[in-house]
Design a protein around this motif. Sequence first.
Motif, PDB file in Angstrom:
ATOM      1  N   MET A 282       0.831  -1.207   0.000  1.00 21.96           N
ATOM      2  CA  MET A 282       0.000   0.000   0.000  1.00 21.96           C
ATOM      3  C   MET A 282       0.863   1.253   0.000  1.00 21.96           C
ATOM      4  SD  MET A 282      -3.106  -0.235  -0.444  1.00 21.96           S
ATOM      5  CE  MET A 282      -4.272  -1.561  -0.645  1.00 21.96           C
ATOM      6  N   CYS A 283       1.970   1.130   0.659  1.00 20.69           N
ATOM      7  CA  CYS A 283       2.888   2.246   0.740  1.00 20.69           C
ATOM      8  C   CYS A 283       3.380   2.642  -0.654  1.00 20.69           C
ATOM      9  CB  CYS A 283       4.051   1.790   1.610  1.00 20.69           C
ATOM     10  SG  CYS A 283       5.009   3.130   2.211  1.00 20.69           S
TER      11      CYS A 283
ATOM     12  N   LEU B  30       1.957   1.765  -3.517  1.00 21.65           N
ATOM     13  CA  LEU B  30       0.808   2.186  -4.303  1.00 21.65           C
ATOM     14  C   LEU B  30       0.471   3.641  -4.004  1.00 21.65           C
ATOM     15  CD1 LEU B  30      -1.323   1.341  -6.331  1.00 21.65           C
ATOM     16  CD2 LEU B  30      -2.749   0.550  -4.457  1.00 21.65           C
ATOM     17  N   SER B  31       0.525   3.990  -2.738  1.00 20.78           N
ATOM     18  CA  SER B  31       0.159   5.363  -2.375  1.00 20.78           C
ATOM     19  C   SER B  31       1.153   6.369  -2.962  1.00 20.78           C
ATOM     20  CB  SER B  31       0.077   5.522  -0.862  1.00 20.78           C
ATOM     21  OG  SER B  31       1.370   5.568  -0.303  1.00 20.78           O
ATOM     22  N   ARG B  32       2.419   5.974  -3.033  1.00 18.27           N
ATOM     23  CA  ARG B  32       3.403   6.877  -3.638  1.00 18.27           C
ATOM     24  C   ARG B  32       3.110   7.085  -5.108  1.00 18.27           C
ATOM     25  NH1 ARG B  32       7.613   8.565  -0.283  1.00 18.27           N
ATOM     26  NH2 ARG B  32       7.636   7.144   1.497  1.00 18.27           N
TER      27      ARG B  32
ATOM     28  N   LEU C 157       0.179   6.865  -6.554  1.00 15.58           N
ATOM     29  CA  LEU C 157      -0.965   7.770  -6.594  1.00 15.58           C
ATOM     30  C   LEU C 157      -0.505   9.199  -6.357  1.00 15.58           C
ATOM     31  CD1 LEU C 157      -3.714   5.902  -4.510  1.00 15.58           C
ATOM     32  CD2 LEU C 157      -3.541   6.122  -6.998  1.00 15.58           C
ATOM     33  N   CYS C 158       0.337   9.323  -5.379  1.00 17.22           N
ATOM     34  CA  CYS C 158       0.868  10.617  -4.993  1.00 17.22           C
ATOM     35  C   CYS C 158       1.517  11.316  -6.181  1.00 17.22           C
ATOM     36  CB  CYS C 158       1.870  10.393  -3.864  1.00 17.22           C
ATOM     37  SG  CYS C 158       3.005  11.731  -3.564  1.00 17.22           S
TER      38      CYS C 158
ATOM     39  N   MET D 117      -1.065  12.499  -8.540  1.00 15.38           N
ATOM     40  CA  MET D 117      -1.729  13.720  -8.099  1.00 15.38           C
ATOM     41  C   MET D 117      -0.842  14.936  -8.320  1.00 15.38           C
ATOM     42  SD  MET D 117      -3.967  12.708  -4.763  1.00 15.38           S
ATOM     43  CE  MET D 117      -2.742  11.743  -3.906  1.00 15.38           C
ATOM     44  N   LEU D 118       0.411  14.780  -8.023  1.00  9.49           N
ATOM     45  CA  LEU D 118       1.332  15.888  -8.263  1.00  9.49           C
ATOM     46  C   LEU D 118       1.344  16.280  -9.726  1.00  9.49           C
ATOM     47  CD1 LEU D 118       4.283  14.928  -5.935  1.00  9.49           C
ATOM     48  CD2 LEU D 118       2.990  17.057  -5.870  1.00  9.49           C
TER      49      LEU D 118
ATOM     50  N   ARG E  40      -0.999  16.001 -11.857  1.00 14.81           N
ATOM     51  CA  ARG E  40      -2.237  16.712 -12.160  1.00 14.81           C
ATOM     52  C   ARG E  40      -2.184  18.166 -11.719  1.00 14.81           C
ATOM     53  NH1 ARG E  40      -7.530  15.393 -13.347  1.00 14.81           N
ATOM     54  NH2 ARG E  40      -7.684  13.242 -14.071  1.00 14.81           N
ATOM     55  N   ASP E  41      -1.823  18.337 -10.461  1.00 18.76           N
ATOM     56  CA  ASP E  41      -1.932  19.672  -9.871  1.00 18.76           C
ATOM     57  C   ASP E  41      -0.894  20.643 -10.412  1.00 18.76           C
ATOM     58  OD1 ASP E  41      -3.943  18.687  -8.483  1.00 18.76           O
ATOM     59  OD2 ASP E  41      -3.138  19.080  -6.490  1.00 18.76           O
TER      60      ASP E  41
ATOM     61  N   MET F  66      11.354  15.165  -8.309  1.00 22.09           N
ATOM     62  CA  MET F  66      10.210  14.609  -7.595  1.00 22.09           C
ATOM     63  C   MET F  66      10.255  13.082  -7.613  1.00 22.09           C
ATOM     64  SD  MET F  66       7.866  16.209  -5.969  1.00 22.09           S
ATOM     65  CE  MET F  66       7.282  17.762  -6.630  1.00 22.09           C
TER      66      MET F  66
ATOM     67  N   MET G 249      12.806  11.820  -5.227  1.00 21.89           N
ATOM     68  CA  MET G 249      12.355  11.826  -3.829  1.00 21.89           C
ATOM     69  C   MET G 249      11.447  10.632  -3.542  1.00 21.89           C
ATOM     70  SD  MET G 249      11.707  15.747  -2.560  1.00 21.89           S
ATOM     71  CE  MET G 249      10.830  16.442  -3.955  1.00 21.89           C
ATOM     72  N   ILE G 250      10.558  10.387  -4.494  1.00 20.86           N
ATOM     73  CA  ILE G 250       9.603   9.290  -4.284  1.00 20.86           C
ATOM     74  C   ILE G 250      10.320   7.947  -4.259  1.00 20.86           C
ATOM     75  CG2 ILE G 250       7.676   8.036  -5.338  1.00 20.86           C
ATOM     76  CD1 ILE G 250       6.601  10.755  -6.284  1.00 20.86           C
TER      77      ILE G 250
END
Lengths: 205, 205, 205, 205
Positions: free
Chosen positions: D162-163, D165-167, D169-170, D173-174, D176-177, D189, D192-193
């Motif tokens: 999950m960890c 996967l969440s990265r 997703l993260c 999202m970055l 996108r924004d 970026m 870092m991830i």
Amino acid sequence: MGAMNKTPSPKEKAIYQAVLTLFEEGADLNSLTVAEITGKAGIGKGTAYEYFSDKEEMIAKALFYNARQICLRIYERLKKEKSLYDKMNLILIKMEGQVTETSCIIKMVHVMSDNSIVSRRLQAMEKESEKEMPAVEMLRRLLLDELGEEVLSPEKLSYLTMCILSRVLCYGMLLRDEKYMPEDSREKMRDMICRGICREVEEIS
Amino acid sequence: MGAMNKTPSPKEKAIYQAVLTLFEEGADLNSLTVAEITGKAGIGKGTAYEYFSDKEEMIAKALFYNARQICLRIYERLKKEKSLYDKMNLILIKMEGQVTETSCIIKMVHVMSDNSIVSRRLQAMEKESEKEMPAVEMLRRLLLDELGEEVLSPEKLSYLTMCILSRVLCYGMLLRDEKYMPEDSREKMRDMICRGICREVEEIS
Amino acid sequence: MGAMNKTPSPKEKAIYQAVLTLFEEGADLNSLTVAEITGKAGIGKGTAYEYFSDKEEMIAKALFYNARQICLRIYERLKKEKSLYDKMNLILIKMEGQVTETSCIIKMVHVMSDNSIVSRRLQAMEKESEKEMPAVEMLRRLLLDELGEEVLSPEKLSYLTMCILSRVLCYGMLLRDEKYMPEDSREKMRDMICRGICREVEEIS
Amino acid sequence: MGAMNKTPSPKEKAIYQAVLTLFEEGADLNSLTVAEITGKAGIGKGTAYEYFSDKEEMIAKALFYNARQICLRIYERLKKEKSLYDKMNLILIKMEGQVTETSCIIKMVHVMSDNSIVSRRLQAMEKESEKEMPAVEMLRRLLLDELGEEVLSPEKLSYLTMCILSRVLCYGMLLRDEKYMPEDSREKMRDMICRGICREVEEIS
DNA sequence: AATGAATGAGTGTTCATTCAT
DNA sequence: TATGAATGAACACTCATTCAT
């Protein structure tokens, strides 16, 4: 109850004017909304219902009132023309251009033959007020001026009135269908129509 | 492009017939609902949308189709009449009575001069299919039959066509306004109109 | 422009609350109907359209408003926690249970990445109001409180914000997928997540 | 009944591919229509109902199938990368660009947390087939390859999965924004991830 | 097995009308 | 008297699903 006879209050006039303006802006009378009308009139929606029982009454009375005013105006203007031919020609010329005073009158004639609620209101108003449609009234007066009172049988008068009205409609239709018509062609057309009317009036009377 | 040229499918015909029937029942064309139309046509609401893109198309095409069919029928019937006078007289007679075939055609002429959506559709169809309104087409053919091809300039032909159409409209209006007219009075009126038309045709051609 | 800045009118609030309640009742945001929303809000269907231009706007604004309110509330609550670890842990604990305040925020994050109309509305609102999604805004503030303004480069701040957000989402997913997890197991998980977050924040800053 | 286990028939595959294509074309999964799907698949609407009980099943199975195929493909591709860092970095790079294979997988993760009917179908399929979401399955395998079987407690394995996967997703999202992010910024970026992930994996295992 | 014409329940949206202020 | 916020009935149009061929 003869509301047609009274001078309309300022609010009523505002409504009448609003409907006229909207119509001149090309709105479809069948899809006018109360909001549009009162908005254009600059009064509250609720206020309109103080003076009219429903939307259809607003529109029907507006059409009637406006057509009447315009006809009176045109009638005065036509007095300056000497011959019937010139009078008729002037009416036809006034029909050219996209939205005209004349087309408002014509519109009313049209609406009379819908089955719409507005149409039925107009017909009721005609009955009730014992006044004819303004356009018909004007043409009849024009004929009487031309031929003198009581020369004609009522039947012939009716016939001639409708006869002229139909020619005017006829020119309106021609303008629609062949709007590419150059001015000299339009002039010929107007000439045929005016001569046709004069001939007919002479013939019948 | 030219959808008007194909024979309509049974469902399309059902819609066309439904609109005609509703109109004959006195409905206001501007407030017909899709539910009414499809209900009368005996088909599902969704089905109508398989054949037409929206309500306005249903009504516009129905008017066009029905007017065309009726005009063809009337045209055939008129062939049996010898003189132009008799032909015209027959058309006028057919207009009497509250709702008639003829009034459907007249209706279409009316609708053409609304600013309604249906009106704009009809005008677009006229452009696109390069066919005139059925009523106009019929009268033009009648005139050509009477006078022979190419005797008339296009302008004169247009004028005469519209001239006749407007007389017919005129008679329709008279019937409305003074429907109390007794038959012998109506007969006189028809006579005046038919003679007027004949006179005009002779004069112009 | 900046409609988001004004205090919503009572009717708007009623809509916002209705959407929140429906969501809490397990409704699928994509199949909410206007009737459901206005029904729950206790107002007429037409009334909603006085305040919102369409359904999507209702839902998008409701999500935004509710998420914002909830975030503000949570933010105040988190101030009472001393350490970042405790703050994060509290957020995670708040996510347990089927429908929670937090899940409303998460929902909004989710919706932002649909291609749905509501999603596009939310993104437009974000642009227009120049405000970030409430959840992001809250986490960013949390980080700034923790680390002091301007210690971090914008990039690192963005990274850390998203990093935390994704952990929270991650915990949400774990809860869904293995919701049979016993409490002590959940506790261990939360501990790993919070320690992970703290470690990361230290490492990066 | 384990439909997931059989090789899909050609018609089923056509549906799956159609959904994928539509999604890649930017369609909103919530407003896909059966007509669109079967149209794109080149089969009749009725035919689809021979293979699927309803629209939701089509979409849910398509998502599941496609995500699975894509994950298998990515998994094979990742084998060529030596380090965990490089593998993660490759996944992130693959996420750039508007619509990507990866985003299809992410989409599925998203849909899983709707309350939509499709979402419930997917959850049911997950239960029934006793298979996890393809993305989770892939990441888990990746971790097992990296760390060897059974070194980790199931809890830690879940956490790490999950960890990661969440990265991912993260990063999504970055992107996108702050999509204006220049490439060198994105590279930082990603670094870092990836380092975050590696650090975490070491720490926990 | 495959199809697509037919269906009608369901939904967003409009707008005439009312009524509390 | 004047208003316009509130209302909900009414309507066009969509689309999942069925079934005769």
